[in-house]
Enzyme design. Structure first.
Site, PDB file in Angstrom:
ATOM      1  N   SER A 119     -29.493 116.768  37.769  1.00  0.00           N
ATOM      2  CA  SER A 119     -30.659 115.822  37.630  1.00  0.00           C
ATOM      3  C   SER A 119     -31.767 116.306  38.606  1.00  0.00           C
ATOM      4  O   SER A 119     -32.785 115.635  38.479  1.00  0.00           O
ATOM      5  CB  SER A 119     -30.451 114.552  38.015  1.00  0.00           C
ATOM      6  OG  SER A 119     -29.820 114.473  39.434  1.00  0.00           O
ATOM      7  N   HIS A 140     -29.923 118.163  30.724  1.00  0.00           N
ATOM      8  CA  HIS A 140     -29.680 116.970  31.652  1.00  0.00           C
ATOM      9  C   HIS A 140     -29.476 115.875  30.612  1.00  0.00           C
ATOM     10  O   HIS A 140     -30.390 115.431  30.101  1.00  0.00           O
ATOM     11  CB  HIS A 140     -30.767 116.870  32.546  1.00  0.00           C
ATOM     12  CG  HIS A 140     -30.732 115.697  33.399  1.00  0.00           C
ATOM     13  ND1 HIS A 140     -31.902 114.753  33.740  1.00  0.00           N
ATOM     14  CD2 HIS A 140     -29.733 114.982  33.943  1.00  0.00           C
ATOM     15  CE1 HIS A 140     -31.831 113.910  34.556  1.00  0.00           C
ATOM     16  NE2 HIS A 140     -30.394 113.969  34.576  1.00  0.00           N
ATOM     17  N   GLU A 152     -33.023 116.333  28.821  1.00  0.00           N
ATOM     18  CA  GLU A 152     -33.791 117.335  29.196  1.00  0.00           C
ATOM     19  C   GLU A 152     -33.362 118.783  29.306  1.00  0.00           C
ATOM     20  O   GLU A 152     -32.397 118.904  29.742  1.00  0.00           O
ATOM     21  CB  GLU A 152     -34.265 116.940  30.728  1.00  0.00           C
ATOM     22  CG  GLU A 152     -35.203 115.887  30.921  1.00  0.00           C
ATOM     23  CD  GLU A 152     -35.376 115.429  32.386  1.00  0.00           C
ATOM     24  OE1 GLU A 152     -36.618 115.041  32.629  1.00  0.00           O
ATOM     25  OE2 GLU A 152     -34.353 115.735  32.972  1.00  0.00           O
ATOM     26  N   ASN A 190     -36.615 112.231  36.454  1.00  0.00           N
ATOM     27  CA  ASN A 190     -36.157 112.020  38.020  1.00  0.00           C
ATOM     28  C   ASN A 190     -37.521 112.113  38.920  1.00  0.00           C
ATOM     29  O   ASN A 190     -37.626 111.669  40.090  1.00  0.00           O
ATOM     30  CB  ASN A 190     -34.978 112.559  38.497  1.00  0.00           C
ATOM     31  CG  ASN A 190     -33.866 111.768  37.975  1.00  0.00           C
ATOM     32  OD1 ASN A 190     -33.935 110.436  37.883  1.00  0.00           O
ATOM     33  ND2 ASN A 190     -32.794 112.797  37.531  1.00  0.00           N
TER      34      ASN A 190
END
Length: 291
Positions: A119, A140, A152, A190
């Site tokens: 992440s 991800h 992702e 994130n």
């Protein structure tokens, strides 16, 4: 490359969710972990989540049985060698991830694609520790994997176009949506989400609000489905801290400095739902704020 078999490294919350959605989509899955108990718990969780989908008429009972039949487990990392695609979903520590890839390399087919569910960690740096940086990228998934629609896809500096297209096809076959992210610390989700959580912890640390008031304010005032501290517990406070450290180290900006209170909770082993205590105490019938 036509991907048919997928090896998943790590049978935790992310790994079992990834195995679940891959199997439902028709892929043969080999799930690996260092613990037989972890593998048993993962299969039980997958069964439970599949049954929930059956009860909601998302899939049929026949679909569930077929998906479970497609998932095999192994304690031997080397058994994943024949897989067309490998998704590493181990703990968010770079040393652990690089060790996994180094152990896998001698057993892989030349065409096998390597990916990481990291992440936040640099895909380019992870890829450089392998013999196939052009066939390496970030894959991800969001948590919980069976529910969340976004994946992702992160290219390292050497990732080639066929590798990206092969992974994109997998995402589409899963019925999910891909977002292409550049290889910068924490990528897209994130990079935005974790500083918000960290700021919520600072708001608690500085006494601006209590756990309850902070979470209720963001749910009712910003229409968030879950408060930031409740979300941090769900993600895992150790994971939140690891991502903030990656942001702080990688971007060298003090605005990403992890809140000392977040560090203290992790040092105490209060990591959220997985340890039954974090910003909330989950040991009773109803979660109770710990501050």
């Amino acid at each position: 490359m036509d991907i048919k078999s997928v090896g998943v490294v790590g049978a935790g919350q992310m790994g079992n969710g990834i195995a679940h959605v891959l199997a439902v989509a028709g892929y043969d899955v080999l799930l690996n972990d260092i613990s037989e108990d972890n593998l048993s718990r993962a299969l039980a969780q997958i069964d439970k989540n599949l049954e929930r989908q059956v009860s909601r008429e998302k899939i049929t009972a026949e679909d569930k049985a077929a998906a479970l039949a497609r998932i095999k487990t192994t304690l031997k990392l080397t058994d994943l060698g024949p897989s067309d695609l490998i998704i590493e979903a181990a703990t968010e520590r770079e040393t652990v991830k690089t060790a996994i890839f180094e152990d896998l390399l001698p057993h892989l087919k030349p065409e096998t694609i390597l990916t990481s569910n990291t992440s936040s960690i640099s895909i380019t740096r992870l890829a450089s520790r392998t013999d196939r940086p052009e066939k390496f990228m970030g894959f991800h998934f969001m948590n919980p994997v069976p529910v969340m629609q976004l994946v992702e896809l992160i290219r390292g500096i050497a990732t080639d176009e066929p590798t990206y297209q092969a992974c994109l096809k997998v995402v589409e076959n899963l019925g999910k949506t891909a977002a292409s992210a550049e290889d910068f610390p924490a990528f897209i989700v994130n990079r935005i989400l974790m500083p918000m959580i960290n700021e919520a912890v600072y708001t608690l640390y500085e006494g601006v609000g209590s756990v309850k008031s902070i979470d209720e304010s963001m749910k009712l005032g910003a229409n968030h489905p879950m408060g930031p501290l409740e979300l941090a517990d769900f993600i895992g406070l150790d994971t939140c801290l690891a991502i903030m450290n990656v942001l702080h180290d990688g971007l060298a900006d003090t605005k990403y400095r992890p809140c000392p209170l977040l560090t203290k909770y992790v040092e105490a082993g209060w990591l959220g739902r997985k340890t039954q205590r974090g910003f909330y105490d989950y040991r009773g019938e109803t979660p109770v704020p710990t501050r």
